[in-house]
Design an enzyme around this catalytic site. Structure first.
Site, short mmCIF file in Angstrom:
data_model
loop_
_atom_site.label_atom_id
_atom_site.label_comp_id
_atom_site.label_asym_id
_atom_site.label_seq_id
_atom_site.Cartn_x
_atom_site.Cartn_y
_atom_site.Cartn_z
N GLY A 40 -4.51 -4.41 -3.80
CA GLY A 40 -5.44 -3.59 -3.73
C GLY A 40 -4.68 -2.25 -4.27
N HIS A 41 -4.61 -2.08 -5.56
CA HIS A 41 -3.88 -0.89 -6.17
C HIS A 41 -4.85 0.33 -6.58
CE1 HIS A 41 -0.28 -3.55 -7.18
NE2 HIS A 41 -0.56 -3.71 -5.87
N ASP A 43 0.90 -1.25 0.00
CA ASP A 43 -0.28 -0.04 0.06
C ASP A 43 0.72 1.26 -0.12
OD1 ASP A 43 -2.08 -1.64 0.12
OD2 ASP A 43 -2.05 -1.70 2.41
N THR A 62 -5.62 -11.58 3.87
CA THR A 62 -6.78 -10.98 3.25
C THR A 62 -7.77 -12.02 2.97
OG1 THR A 62 -5.80 -11.35 1.11
CG2 THR A 62 -5.12 -9.34 2.21
N LYS A 107 1.77 2.09 -5.14
CA LYS A 107 2.45 1.49 -6.39
C LYS A 107 1.80 1.63 -7.60
CE LYS A 107 2.59 -2.55 -4.30
NZ LYS A 107 2.06 -2.15 -3.04
N VAL A 116 2.13 13.98 -3.63
CA VAL A 116 1.58 14.88 -2.98
C VAL A 116 0.18 15.01 -3.07
CG1 VAL A 116 3.67 16.53 -3.17
CG2 VAL A 116 1.83 16.88 -4.90
N VAL A 119 -8.65 -3.72 -0.21
CA VAL A 119 -9.21 -4.93 -0.17
C VAL A 119 -10.09 -5.25 0.95
CG1 VAL A 119 -8.97 -7.59 -0.31
CG2 VAL A 119 -7.18 -5.87 -1.58
N GLN A 173 2.18 -6.25 -2.84
CA GLN A 173 2.50 -6.33 -1.65
C GLN A 173 3.74 -5.29 -1.61
OE1 GLN A 173 1.15 -9.48 -3.20
NE2 GLN A 173 -0.39 -8.65 -2.66
N ASP A 216 1.89 14.87 1.43
CA ASP A 216 1.07 15.71 1.84
C ASP A 216 0.13 15.41 2.97
OD1 ASP A 216 0.12 13.52 -0.13
OD2 ASP A 216 -2.01 14.30 0.27
N PRO A 220 -8.92 -0.92 9.13
CA PRO A 220 -7.98 0.07 9.36
C PRO A 220 -6.58 -0.22 9.58
CG PRO A 220 -9.42 -0.53 11.58
CD PRO A 220 -9.90 -1.16 10.46
N GLY A 241 -10.80 -3.12 3.90
CA GLY A 241 -11.48 -1.98 4.53
C GLY A 241 -11.11 -2.18 6.11
P1 GDP Z 1 -0.78 0.26 -3.50
O1 GDP Z 1 -1.33 -1.00 -3.19
O2 GDP Z 1 0.70 0.28 -3.24
O3 GDP Z 1 -0.89 0.50 -4.93
O4 GDP Z 1 -1.42 1.48 -2.71
P2 GDP Z 1 -3.11 1.34 -2.06
O5 GDP Z 1 -3.95 1.77 -3.58
O6 GDP Z 1 -3.41 0.05 -1.60
O7 GDP Z 1 -2.93 2.66 -1.37
C1 GDP Z 1 -2.24 3.96 -1.64
C2 GDP Z 1 -3.45 4.93 -1.18
O8 GDP Z 1 -2.80 6.13 -1.23
C3 GDP Z 1 -4.52 4.94 -2.17
O9 GDP Z 1 -5.70 5.54 -1.75
C4 GDP Z 1 -3.78 6.07 -3.27
O10 GDP Z 1 -4.83 6.77 -4.10
C5 GDP Z 1 -3.12 7.04 -2.05
N1 GDP Z 1 -2.07 7.81 -2.52
C6 GDP Z 1 -1.06 7.27 -3.40
N2 GDP Z 1 -0.29 8.29 -3.36
C7 GDP Z 1 -0.42 9.44 -2.51
C8 GDP Z 1 -0.08 10.68 -2.10
O11 GDP Z 1 1.01 10.96 -2.57
N3 GDP Z 1 -0.69 11.32 -1.12
C9 GDP Z 1 -1.90 10.96 -0.98
N4 GDP Z 1 -2.72 11.68 -0.15
N5 GDP Z 1 -2.30 9.64 -1.16
C10 GDP Z 1 -1.74 9.25 -2.06
P1 IMO Z 2 -0.80 -4.20 -2.02
O1 IMO Z 2 -0.35 -4.78 -3.38
C1 IMO Z 2 -0.81 -4.51 2.26
C2 IMO Z 2 -0.94 -8.68 3.95
C3 IMO Z 2 -2.05 -9.22 4.80
C4 IMO Z 2 -1.37 -10.05 5.64
C5 IMO Z 2 -0.38 -10.74 4.91
C6 IMO Z 2 -0.58 -12.08 4.41
O2 IMO Z 2 -2.08 -3.52 -2.16
O3 IMO Z 2 0.17 -3.42 -1.55
P2 IMO Z 2 -2.13 -12.73 2.41
O4 IMO Z 2 -3.70 -12.65 2.12
O5 IMO Z 2 -1.37 -12.13 1.29
O6 IMO Z 2 -1.80 -14.02 2.65
O7 IMO Z 2 -1.98 -11.88 3.45
O8 IMO Z 2 0.04 -9.74 3.84
N1 IMO Z 2 -1.07 -8.07 2.51
C7 IMO Z 2 -1.00 -6.90 2.19
N2 IMO Z 2 -0.90 -5.68 3.04
N3 IMO Z 2 -0.93 -4.55 1.06
C8 IMO Z 2 -0.95 -5.69 0.20
O9 IMO Z 2 -0.88 -5.58 -1.12
C9 IMO Z 2 -1.25 -6.87 0.84
N4 IMO Z 2 -1.55 -8.20 0.58
C10 IMO Z 2 -1.40 -8.82 1.51
O10 IMO Z 2 -2.73 -7.95 5.29
O11 IMO Z 2 -0.84 -9.49 6.76
MG MG Z 3 -2.82 -1.76 -1.64
#
Ligand code: GDP
Ligand code: IMO
Ligand code: MG
Length: 461
Positions: free
Chosen positions: A39-40, A12, A127, A15, A444, A327, A232, A360, A331, A329
């Protein structure tokens, strides 16, 4: 030339947004590991796209490939493609015939194993997508691959071998009666055969299956640019992360070669961009030496120590950053940036550039901290130790930075790096210096335009 996008921390990091940012010049975007546990998020033109299996390049209309290192749940893949079509996209996704299939019983087993572990507070907090059980079957040489779905005789043989084993596992080891489950068909050879044979036909009709190694090699020979989208992050890599609180694949850069069938030479000739969130979040269990506050059920020892003295700050960052799992929800746990973690990550991946996001979100705080080193048994450590037990005993030593104000971030993104508030630049440059990798981009805000682009990776110009 290739560009590989790798999560430097615990997932998260943003990416999806970076794939979208640099994806303009890519022809193909390939995932090399993981499945629908990812979850991207891509935010563009006021629209938010959540992608789990479809590579994020779909938002720009790029061909997506799910490499052999991925585990693919065809049900969620088709659902996701339909959801994206409803949003006006037309995803073109190819799936490696060598990729493994997540079957319904894998999800059931993921849930049961977590329940059993939770009796002794040992759950990973997965997950629940069946990722671990599918990779187990892959390593155990009893998995079902995408290619097997195309040949009904092979599919039936594979199911007839594996399904009775799973049924015995659930009944004899876990003491659960299959008929009591919500979905007993998950353990029924005939029901599975019918559904997955049809899925195979659908994949074939839509020309979705490929030999990923050959497909990507041919694309490159034709002069196309390939981008690899890691899912991940490094610290939840099965080999280089904090085992057992990890996922079951290799998000690290080496995974891009193994998980697609391209030579490590190809990956190494290209760029490897480390995606860093400007602070830290974690979904699920395991240590987190720079954690601020905690999340019930995930933070180890939460019951004894409660929220911790910095809970207010953690809550502030969680709300500002919208830190709830894409993915599940859930916290996310929140902490300060952790340099020993990032030094380990930089060593394992060999970053040629960094994208540092969420600057930011930290704006408006009086001061911002970074865990510079750890103290363990009276010694200073600059990189995280290999065992999770030792990592759990590390105490972070912090470096304090002056905070920066909230500014018009969209204008900053437009003007460029020098428009970033000076204190934030000091923070960013410390990270870059410690990791010996240049800053390529600074996030940002969530949108494509809310990124300060410093460098464009070679191959993505
Ligand atoms: P990923 O799994 O690495 O692709 O990241 P996620 O999408 O799960 O989580 C990143 C969250 O931060 C998403 O809601 C993005 O829209 C948001 N995001 C990404 N870059 C930035 C940033 O520079 N600032 C803020 N405020 N949000 C960002
Ligand atoms: P993205 O690509 C954050 C975490 C799960 C758990 C561990 C194992 O969005 O960054 P799994 O279901 O893979 O066997 O769970 O890995 N986890 C993630 N945490 N971002 C993810 O993907 C994750 N994919 C799995 O929360 O701790
Ligand atoms: Mg993610």
């Amino acid at each position: 030339m290739t560009v590989t996008i790798v999560g430097a921390q615990l997932g998260d990091e943003g990416k999806g947004g970076v794939v979208d940012l640099y994806g303009d010049t890519a022809d193909v975007v390939a995932r090399y590991q993981g499945g629908d546990n990812a979850g991207h998020t891509v935010v563009h033109d006021g629209e938010k796209y959540k992608l789990s299996l479809v590579p994020s390049g779909a938002v720009r209309g790029k061909v997506g490939v799910l490499g052999n290192g991925c585990v693919v749940n065809p049900r969620t893949l088709f659902d996701e493609i339909e959801t994206l079509q409803e949003k006006g996209l037309d995803p073109d996704v190819r799936v490696a015939e060598r990729a493994h299939v997540i079957l319904p019983f894998h999800r059931v087993l993921d849930g049961i194993e977590e329940d059993v572990k939770s009796e002794d507070d040992q759950e990973v907090g997965t997950t629940g997508r069946g990722i671990g059980p599918t990779y187990e079957d892959k390593a155990g040489r009893r998995g079902v691959r995408i290619g097997d779905l195309l040949d009904p005789d092979v599919l039936r043989d594979r199911l007839e071998y594996v399904v009775p084993q799973k049924r015995a596992l659930i009944e004899d080891v876990y003491g659960t009666d299959v008929s009591d489950l919500d979905n007993p068909d998950a353990f029924d050879v005939d029901a599975l055969f019918e559904e997955y044979r049809e899925i195979g036909e659908r994949l074939a009709e839509q020309n979705m299956t490929v030999n990923a190694s050959a497909f990507l090699t041919d694309a490159m020979a034709d002069g196309e640019t390939v981008m690899f989208e890691g899912a991940q992050g490094t610290i939840i890599d099965i080999d280089h992360g904090n085992y057992p609180y990890v996922t079951s694949s290799n998000p690290t850069a080496g995974g891009a070669a193994v998980g697609t069938g391209l030579s490590p030479n190809v990956i190494a000739e290209g760029e490897i961009i480390g995606i860093v969130k400007g602070y830290l979040t974690r979904v699920g269990s395991g240590p987190l030496p720079t954690e601020l506050g905690g999340v019930e059920g995930d933070t180890p020892g939460y019951d004894e120590q409660g929220d911790g003295e910095n809970e207010e700050l953690a809550t502030y960052i969680r709300e500002e950053g919208g830190e709830y799992g894409t993915v599940t929800g859930r916290p996310r746990r929140v902490g300060w940036l952790d340099m020993p973690m990032l030094r380990h990550s930089a060593r394992v991946n060999g970053f040629t550039g960094l994208a540092i996001n969420h600057i930011d979100v930290l704006a408006g705080l009086d001061e911002v901290k970074i865990g510079h080193s750890y103290e363990l048994d009276g010694e200073e450590l600059l990189a995280m130790p290999p065992t999770t037990e030792e990592w759990g005993r590390c105490e972070a030593t912090f470096k304090t930075f002056e905070g920066w104000d909230n500014v018009d971030w969209a204008a900053v993104a437009e003007e460029g790096y020098d428009a970033i508030p000076e204190n934030a630049r000091t923070y960013l440059e410390y990270i870059s210096d410690e990791l010996d990798a240049p800053i390529y981009a600074v996030g940002v805000g969530p949108g494509r335009e809310e990124t300060v682009v410093v460098e464009t990776p070679t191959g993505a110009e």
